[in-house]
Motif scaffolding. Structure first.
Motif, PDB file in Angstrom:
ATOM      1  N   UNK B  23       0.864  -1.182   0.000  1.00  0.00           N
ATOM      2  CA  UNK B  23       0.000   0.000   0.000  1.00  0.00           C
ATOM      3  C   UNK B  23       0.900   1.232   0.000  1.00  0.00           C
ATOM      4  N   UNK B  24       0.660   2.107  -0.946  1.00  0.00           N
ATOM      5  CA  UNK B  24       1.444   3.343  -1.041  1.00  0.00           C
ATOM      6  C   UNK B  24       0.495   4.530  -0.941  1.00  0.00           C
ATOM      7  N   UNK B  25       0.876   5.514  -0.157  1.00  0.00           N
ATOM      8  CA  UNK B  25       0.102   6.757  -0.070  1.00  0.00           C
ATOM      9  C   UNK B  25       0.829   7.837  -0.868  1.00  0.00           C
ATOM     10  N   UNK B  26       0.087   8.624  -1.612  1.00  0.00           N
ATOM     11  CA  UNK B  26       0.687   9.714  -2.385  1.00  0.00           C
ATOM     12  C   UNK B  26       1.345   9.192  -3.650  1.00  0.00           C
ATOM     13  N   UNK B  27       1.827  10.148  -4.446  1.00  0.00           N
ATOM     14  CA  UNK B  27       2.461   9.775  -5.715  1.00  0.00           C
ATOM     15  C   UNK B  27       3.772  10.544  -5.894  1.00  0.00           C
ATOM     16  N   UNK B  28       4.563  10.070  -6.814  1.00  0.00           N
ATOM     17  CA  UNK B  28       5.821  10.754  -7.160  1.00  0.00           C
ATOM     18  C   UNK B  28       6.772  10.830  -5.989  1.00  0.00           C
ATOM     19  N   UNK B  29       7.375  12.005  -5.831  1.00  0.00           N
ATOM     20  CA  UNK B  29       8.356  12.194  -4.754  1.00  0.00           C
ATOM     21  C   UNK B  29       7.713  12.144  -3.371  1.00  0.00           C
ATOM     22  N   UNK B  30       6.392  12.442  -3.351  1.00  0.00           N
ATOM     23  CA  UNK B  30       5.690  12.461  -2.065  1.00  0.00           C
ATOM     24  C   UNK B  30       5.158  11.079  -1.673  1.00  0.00           C
ATOM     25  N   UNK B  31       5.423  10.076  -2.513  1.00  0.00           N
ATOM     26  CA  UNK B  31       4.869   8.740  -2.244  1.00  0.00           C
ATOM     27  C   UNK B  31       5.494   8.136  -0.988  1.00  0.00           C
ATOM     28  N   UNK B  32       4.627   7.539  -0.154  1.00  0.00           N
ATOM     29  CA  UNK B  32       5.107   6.851   1.052  1.00  0.00           C
ATOM     30  C   UNK B  32       4.625   5.415   0.973  1.00  0.00           C
ATOM     31  N   UNK B  33       5.585   4.491   0.988  1.00  0.00           N
ATOM     32  CA  UNK B  33       5.212   3.070   0.933  1.00  0.00           C
ATOM     33  C   UNK B  33       4.943   2.599   2.355  1.00  0.00           C
ATOM     34  N   UNK B  34       3.675   2.462   2.679  1.00  0.00           N
ATOM     35  CA  UNK B  34       3.311   2.073   4.046  1.00  0.00           C
ATOM     36  C   UNK B  34       3.411   0.566   4.245  1.00  0.00           C
ATOM     37  N   UNK B  35       3.058  -0.195   3.242  1.00  0.00           N
ATOM     38  CA  UNK B  35       3.185  -1.659   3.300  1.00  0.00           C
ATOM     39  C   UNK B  35       4.037  -2.103   2.114  1.00  0.00           C
ATOM     40  N   UNK B  36       5.068  -2.916   2.422  1.00  0.00           N
ATOM     41  CA  UNK B  36       6.017  -3.281   1.361  1.00  0.00           C
ATOM     42  C   UNK B  36       6.068  -4.797   1.204  1.00  0.00           C
ATOM     43  N   UNK B  37       4.944  -5.414   1.005  1.00  0.00           N
ATOM     44  CA  UNK B  37       4.925  -6.868   0.824  1.00  0.00           C
ATOM     45  C   UNK B  37       4.717  -7.587   2.143  1.00  0.00           C
ATOM     46  N   UNK B  38       3.585  -7.363   2.754  1.00  0.00           N
ATOM     47  CA  UNK B  38       3.293  -7.969   4.068  1.00  0.00           C
ATOM     48  C   UNK B  38       2.723  -9.374   3.866  1.00  0.00           C
ATOM     49  N   UNK B  39       3.284 -10.328   4.605  1.00  0.00           N
ATOM     50  CA  UNK B  39       2.721 -11.678   4.643  1.00  0.00           C
ATOM     51  C   UNK B  39       2.286 -11.943   6.076  1.00  0.00           C
ATOM     52  N   UNK B  40       1.010 -12.253   6.258  1.00  0.00           N
ATOM     53  CA  UNK B  40       0.506 -12.461   7.621  1.00  0.00           C
ATOM     54  C   UNK B  40      -0.701 -13.394   7.587  1.00  0.00           C
ATOM     55  N   UNK B  41      -0.712 -14.281   8.570  1.00  0.00           N
ATOM     56  CA  UNK B  41      -1.867 -15.173   8.711  1.00  0.00           C
ATOM     57  C   UNK B  41      -2.387 -15.035  10.138  1.00  0.00           C
ATOM     58  N   UNK B  42      -3.681 -14.853  10.279  1.00  0.00           N
ATOM     59  CA  UNK B  42      -4.303 -14.806  11.606  1.00  0.00           C
ATOM     60  C   UNK B  42      -5.301 -15.947  11.662  1.00  0.00           C
ATOM     61  N   UNK B  43      -5.174 -16.757  12.703  1.00  0.00           N
ATOM     62  CA  UNK B  43      -6.049 -17.942  12.783  1.00  0.00           C
ATOM     63  C   UNK B  43      -7.293 -17.635  13.615  1.00  0.00           C
ATOM     64  N   UNK B  44      -8.354 -18.327  13.295  1.00  0.00           N
ATOM     65  CA  UNK B  44      -9.587 -18.192  14.098  1.00  0.00           C
ATOM     66  C   UNK B  44      -9.292 -18.628  15.522  1.00  0.00           C
ATOM     67  N   UNK B  45      -9.785 -17.897  16.484  1.00  0.00           N
ATOM     68  CA  UNK B  45      -9.613 -18.255  17.884  1.00  0.00           C
ATOM     69  C   UNK B  45      -8.348 -17.733  18.510  1.00  0.00           C
ATOM     70  N   UNK B  46      -7.517 -17.028  17.747  1.00  0.00           N
ATOM     71  CA  UNK B  46      -6.274 -16.520  18.344  1.00  0.00           C
ATOM     72  C   UNK B  46      -6.300 -14.999  18.494  1.00  0.00           C
ATOM     73  N   UNK B  47      -5.488 -14.538  19.406  1.00  0.00           N
ATOM     74  CA  UNK B  47      -5.297 -13.098  19.598  1.00  0.00           C
ATOM     75  C   UNK B  47      -3.895 -12.772  19.112  1.00  0.00           C
ATOM     76  N   UNK B  48      -3.838 -12.054  17.992  1.00  0.00           N
ATOM     77  CA  UNK B  48      -2.543 -11.708  17.422  1.00  0.00           C
ATOM     78  C   UNK B  48      -2.270 -10.237  17.678  1.00  0.00           C
ATOM     79  N   UNK B  49      -1.100  -9.984  18.239  1.00  0.00           N
ATOM     80  CA  UNK B  49      -0.722  -8.589  18.459  1.00  0.00           C
ATOM     81  C   UNK B  49       0.220  -8.122  17.371  1.00  0.00           C
TER      82      UNK B  49
END
Lengths: 385, 252
Positions: B23-49
């Protein structure tokens, strides 16, 4: 969601009251000014409203409105009577003459001279005396407002004593005696109205060759009034109006040639702008204050349509309350003031509709800004602290 | 074909499955890459911090997971559903039914009573206000509220009480996933601990998954797993705080 919308609206009392007060003020100003304008415009043709019996009014072709008196020859009555379809035609005098008060000061009065034989065109309501008393020598009937106001005797101690039956007065240096008191619709100029016979009126009036103001006509049953008007015009060279036509001509004249519409329109526009400025701004601020909660609702599953309906409901509720209070206040003010003063105030249902539409426009335009803001709101805003 | 465990498919036990999320916010020089290829799994019944320094992308990630923000690239399935394949209205409706929210600033509507605030998700989902408030009262009892407090306005409540209301609101419509953004940051240590106990006890019921974004290391003990983020990436996923390797940037 209506439940939440209303709780949000009523929960912020300061803003709710601010919006309602703004809308009340706008509604009050719009309704009140329009009602005064309507009242004044109605007075421009009040004489036509009071003289209800004739179907057609025949005047000099140069006449532009009811108070624009261009005298005609008395013989015009006979010419009009000769037109096919005319049941009767009688002369009517209307002029402004000076009445001398007991203290020596003068007051301008509207003098109406009725046909000596029929007394057609008399006042709509007699308060004291009867119309036939006009046949007494120099007899006049005075309108109640004038008798108690501008024509009243002023005592040495400054108190006013209403003119009453039996009182004598001078009209244009001619002796006359009050034989009755009547009620009339207030005139635009608000001068006292005095009824007398045609012959008395023309003897009161300054000597001039032409004195006949109007020929009032009753059509035979089943006549097309417009066609009869055209026949009278063709036969006499005069101008003939139906009563409604003459009212409209008079109304349009005042509308076109006086500054009244612009003055009142300015006041109405001011009311509208005040409504937009105060209520619109406050409503928008209310939405901005609640933007976080609209965002929260959006995040929790409220669709744009739901939020749109919430904002519209809020706008319509404040609009309804503000409109009701404003119109109520305007009506109360009108009843209170017009009963005690000579202020013109007329509030037909059309004006209520106009005021409602104006308030609705204010509310919807205010809501439109808020809706735009909420529709564009990203639900992700809820995670920004 | 997927394996079956206690009558539930293995895929169904995965509440959140994100792969190469960007996920990137903004464009060009002002672009901020907030997420750079996140891999995450959250299972049912768990509390993930989800932990990490400010600006590492935690809030952006839960925004994408909660469906309040669209991702740019990668995959992200919530109970096998992909927001990017849904219309805006369908996404909103999915959130209304499946996601519960707990916010840092509580976001309780000030003119609604406690019970009315809690009943709001039910009203949004079409329940009549009277029935919604009645149901809300039941869950408010579970978070320790009495009748008087249920009729109170949020402004009459302490921070801890407001957060308990927010938790009740997140649970009332029995969502399958709850996302919590800094649920304890506005509270003192003891109150924060109690709030986490409540979330841990009530939140994980019925196979529900919880994702909690936090800076507060004092509540790590309530996590079933901890995912650490840095610079828009998940750098480690561990079962307990003791297994966390030191981060390059310090958390706030």
């Amino acid at each position: 969601m209506n439940f939440i919308a209303l709780k949000m609206l009523f929960g912020d009392r300061a803003k709710y009251l601010g919006i309602v007060i703004g809308l009340t003020f706008a509604s009050l100003l719009i309704t009140q000014q329009s009602a005064i304008f309507a009242g004044m415009m109605t007075r421009t043709f009040s004489f036509l409203s009071d003289v209800a019996l004739p179907d057609i009014w025949v005047v000099d072709p140069q006449v532009k409105y009811i108070d624009d008196i261009r005298p005609m020859q008395d013989t015009e009555v006979l010419r009009v009577r000769g037109v096919e379809g005319v049941q009767w035609a009688v002369p009517l005098y209307k002029g402004s003459l000076a009445m001398r008060r007991t203290d020596g000061t003068y007051q301008s009065c509207v003098v109406i001279g009725l046909d000596d034989e029929t007394l057609m065109g008399g006042p709509p309501t007699m308060v004291i005396g009867k119309l036939s008393d006009l046949r007494r020598s120099g007899g006049v009937i005075v309108d109640a407002t004038g008798a108690a106001g501008k024509l009243a005797h002023i005592q040495p101690d400054g108190t006013r004593v209403s003119l009453k039956v039996g009182d004598e007065m001078e009209i244009n240096d001619n002796h006359s005696v009050v034989v009755g008191i009547c009620k009339v619709t207030q005139t635009f100029q608000a001068n006292p109205v005095i009824y007398t016979t045609y012959s008395s009126a023309t003897s009161f009036a300054p000597s001039q060759r032409l004195l006949l103001s109007f020929v009032t006509v009753k059509a035979k049953p089943g006549q097309d009034l417009n066609a009869l008007c055209r026949r009278i015009e063709k036969a006499t060279g005069l101008r003939a109006y139906t009563r409604d036509e003459f009212k409209m001509v008079t109304f349009l004249y005042y509308l076109q040639y006086t500054g009244m519409p612009i003055n009142f329109l300015t006041a109405v526009a001011l009311g509208f702008l005040v409504g937009v400025a105060i209520s619109g701004q406050t409503f928008y601020n209310f939405t901005l204050d609640n933007l976080r909660y609209f965002g929260t609702l959006k995040a929790m599953g409220a669709k744009n349509g739901m939020l749109l309906r919430m904002i519209l409901l809020q706008a319509l509720v404040v609009g309804g309350v503000g409109y009701g209070l404003g119109v109520g206040a305007a009506s109360a003010w009108g009843m209170l003031i017009s009963g005690r003063t000579q202020l013109a105030f007329r509030l037909p249902w059309h004006l209520l509709v106009v005021s409602a539409v104006a308030v609705l426009v204010i509310c919807l335009s205010s809501a439109a800004l808020s809706i735009h803001k909420v529709m564009k709101l990203e639900p992700a805003v809820v995670f920004r602290s | 074909m997927s394996a079956t465990i206690n009558g539930t498919t293995q895929e169904a036990r995965v509440a959140v499955n994100c792969k190469e999320l960007t996920k990137t916010f903004g464009t060009g020089n002002a672009a901020v890459k907030a997420l750079r290829g996140v891999n995450l799994e959250v299972r049912s019944g768990e509390l993930l911090m989800l932990v990490g320094p400010s600006g590492c992308g935690k809030t952006t990630l839960i925004s994408v997971i909660a469906g309040v923000l669209r991702r740019d690239e990668g995959d992200c399935k919530i109970f096998d559903q992909d927001y990017n394949r849904m219309s805006e209205d369908d996404t909103t409706e999915f959130r209304g039914v499946n996601i519960g929210f707990v916010f840092q600033a509580f976001n309780l509507i000030p003119s609604l009573t406690t019970a009315e605030n809690v009943g709001t998700p039910l009203i949004i989902n079409g329940m009549k206000p009277r029935a919604a408030v009645s149901k809300a009262r039941e869950i408010l009892v579970q978070v320790g509220f009495d009748e008087r407090m249920m009729s109170s306005l949020p402004t009459d409540l302490s921070g801890g009480q407001q957060q308990r209301v927010a938790i009740a609101r997140a649970l009332v419509h029995q969502p399958r996933l709850i996302v919590c953004d800094e649920p304890t940051s506005a509270l003192d240590g003891e109150t924060g601990h109690k709030i986490m106990e409540l979330l841990h006890t009530l939140g994980r019921g019925e196979g529900r998954a919880l994702v909690v974004v936090t800076h507060d290391s004092r509540i790590y003990e309530f996590a079933d797993r901890i995912a650490a983020m840095e610079d828009g990436r998940i750098t480690q996923v561990v079962d307990s705080a003791s297994q966390l390797k030191p981060m390059q940037k310090k958390t706030d």
